[in-house]
Structure formats: C-alpha cells, structure tokens
Design a protein around this motif. Structure first.
Motif, PDB file in Angstrom:
ATOM      1  N   ARG A 182       1.852  -5.207   7.262  1.00  5.21           N
ATOM      2  CA  ARG A 182       1.758  -3.801   6.895  1.00  5.21           C
ATOM      3  C   ARG A 182       2.691  -2.961   7.765  1.00  5.21           C
ATOM      4  NH1 ARG A 182      -0.161  -5.910   3.220  1.00  5.21           N
ATOM      5  NH2 ARG A 182      -2.283  -5.822   2.404  1.00  5.21           N
ATOM      6  N   ARG A 218       0.804  -1.226   0.000  1.00  3.46           N
ATOM      7  CA  ARG A 218       0.000   0.000   0.000  1.00  3.46           C
ATOM      8  C   ARG A 218       0.831   1.266   0.000  1.00  3.46           C
ATOM      9  NH1 ARG A 218      -4.577  -1.698   4.530  1.00  3.46           N
ATOM     10  NH2 ARG A 218      -5.479  -3.421   3.346  1.00  3.46           N
ATOM     11  N   ARG A 219       1.911   1.286   0.808  1.00  2.00           N
ATOM     12  CA  ARG A 219       2.721   2.496   0.871  1.00  2.00           C
ATOM     13  C   ARG A 219       4.076   2.209   1.499  1.00  2.00           C
ATOM     14  NH1 ARG A 219       1.910   7.399   4.682  1.00  2.00           N
ATOM     15  NH2 ARG A 219       4.099   7.452   4.087  1.00  2.00           N
TER      16      ARG A 219
END
Length: 255
Positions: A71, A34-35
């Motif tokens: 994450r 995602r990032r």
C-alpha cells in the motif's frame, strides 16, 4: 552515441521525494488498489505521518517496526520514519507475535505498527521545518527471509539506499514516464529496490498484492497504463499459469 544522463543524487531518498513534490507535484507517485497519490500528496502524507510519530515520542535514531503491506500508505510510513531521522524496520505481515518480539529485541524497536495508520495523522499534524537525515545515518534495517538459516538484519544508510536506487534506475535504464507495476513484497530487497529506483527518477509506482489474483493484476495494468513490470521468474511463471498468454497483449506497451 547515446548522450550520458546527469546522475540524480541526494543525501536521502526522502529528500528526493520532497524535491519532486515541488518540481512535479501532479505526477503520479504511488498507487495501490485503494487509492493513488501524486508526489505532492505523497510528500504531504509522509510529513503528516512523521509529525504523528514525533507526537508519539519517536526521536532521531529510534527504531520503528511495521508489518509490511502493498500500500502507498505503508511506503509513506517507511519514509516518515526517515523524515524524522528514525530507522525503519519492515517485517513480514504474516510474522507471528513471537517472531516480531524476537526482531524487536534484536533491533531495539520500541514501537511496532501492525498497520500503516498512526494515531493523530488524520488531524493534519505535520512535522514542520525539520532537517533532512544525514547520509551516513542508518535508514532501514532489512531482514533476510531466513531460508538458509536464522534471519539476519542488514543495516542500510541513507547514502546506501540512494546508491541502490541509482543502481536500479540506471542499470535497468528506466526512462522518463515509467509507470511500473510492483507486485513483489516491498519489505524484501527486490520490491523495495525497484520502488527506490522509481522514486529516484521521479517516476511512478503501482503496487498490488502479488500475482495470484490475476484479474487484480491486469486491472491495475489497465487503470494506470503500466509500461514496466517488476517480476521474478517464479512470479512470471505463476502469472502465466493463471492467465495463459494474456500478458502478451501488453507487449507493445511494456518497455
């Protein structure tokens, strides 16, 4: 004869993250599909999450339980608990409610996070001036998988986590500029150990959800120019069965 490197040390891993945020702010700290976060961004996120935990009433020594995910935001929650002096308790993301309830009773965790977001963290609340945790304070309670009996909780102090990180960093001879892909669950000792080792040396972690989504695995390899891997033999065999000899294309780049 290879020159001996000066051993990196600190009272806690979260203290090292703060140190690298000042020393190498633009270096990639952790990335996921995602990032990505530089060390400066990651340390700021840890601080904001710690401030939000404090607003929720979490105090030094409290147990903070969270469902794990691959994450950067989840790793930030892990270290936010440490930044506040609380104890982090990671649990399997597939663990049913009764299992979570049992671990809550065992650990005395009053707060369970089902994802990594904390109410108020996006409002810019930060912890502000706050002492680092003491080396002998409990940092994390890791639970075994329970494959040979009931799952057991193992307490790690901040000093122990730094020692684990040193063992991995120096034992696997990590080098400056290491960018390591970690598809192994970061709530298990293997994946977490490698993350700690990379953070000890101020290197870069790239997270992905296992190896069964082979295209995602190789996409992350390419996007972040990964030059090291954390893979168990079983995970390697799965990857090879899904993608044949494709990993061999990276042989010249992998350390």
């Amino acid at each position: 004869m290879k020159e001996e490197r000066e051993k990196i040390s600190a009272g806690s891993m979260v203290e090292l993250i703060g140190r690298y945020a000042a020393e190498r702010p633009e270096r990639l700290c952790v990335a996921d599909p995602r990032r990505a976060y530089t060390y400066e961004e990651f340390a700021a996120l840890v601080d904001k999450k710690a401030g939000a935990l404090k607003r929720l009433g979490i105090r030094r020594g409290d147990r903070v339980m969270a469902r794990a995910s691959q994450r950067g935001d989840y790793l930030a929650l892990h270290f936010a608990a440490h930044r506040l002096g609380a104890v982090f308790v990671p649990v399997e993301r597939s663990l049913p409610e009764e299992g979570i309830g049992r671990l809550q009773r065992i650990t005395g965790a009053g707060q369970v996070f089902y994802d990594s977001r904390i109410e108020g963290e996006s409002g810019g609340i930060s912890l502000g001036p706050w002492p680092w945790p003491e080396p002998e304070e409990t940092a994390t309670i890791l639970f075994t998988t329970g494959t040979t009996g009931a799952s057991k909780g193992i307490e790690l102090s901040h000093r122990a986590e730094v020692a684990v990180a040193q063992n991995v960093y120096y034992g696997t001879q990590m080098e400056e500029g290491t960018v390591e892909l970690v598809p192994m669950p970061v709530n298990h000792s293997y994946g977490l150990r490698h993350c700690l080792g990379l953070l000890l040396g101020g290197q870069s972690i790239v997270l992905c959800d296992g190896v069964t989504m082979a295209e995602d695995f190789y996409r992350m390899m390419d996007r972040y120019e990964v030059n090291a891997l954390s893979l168990t033999p079983a995970a390697f065999n799965i990857l090879r069965s899904l993608s044949g000899e494709r990993l061999g294309d990276y042989a010249g780049r992998l350390r």
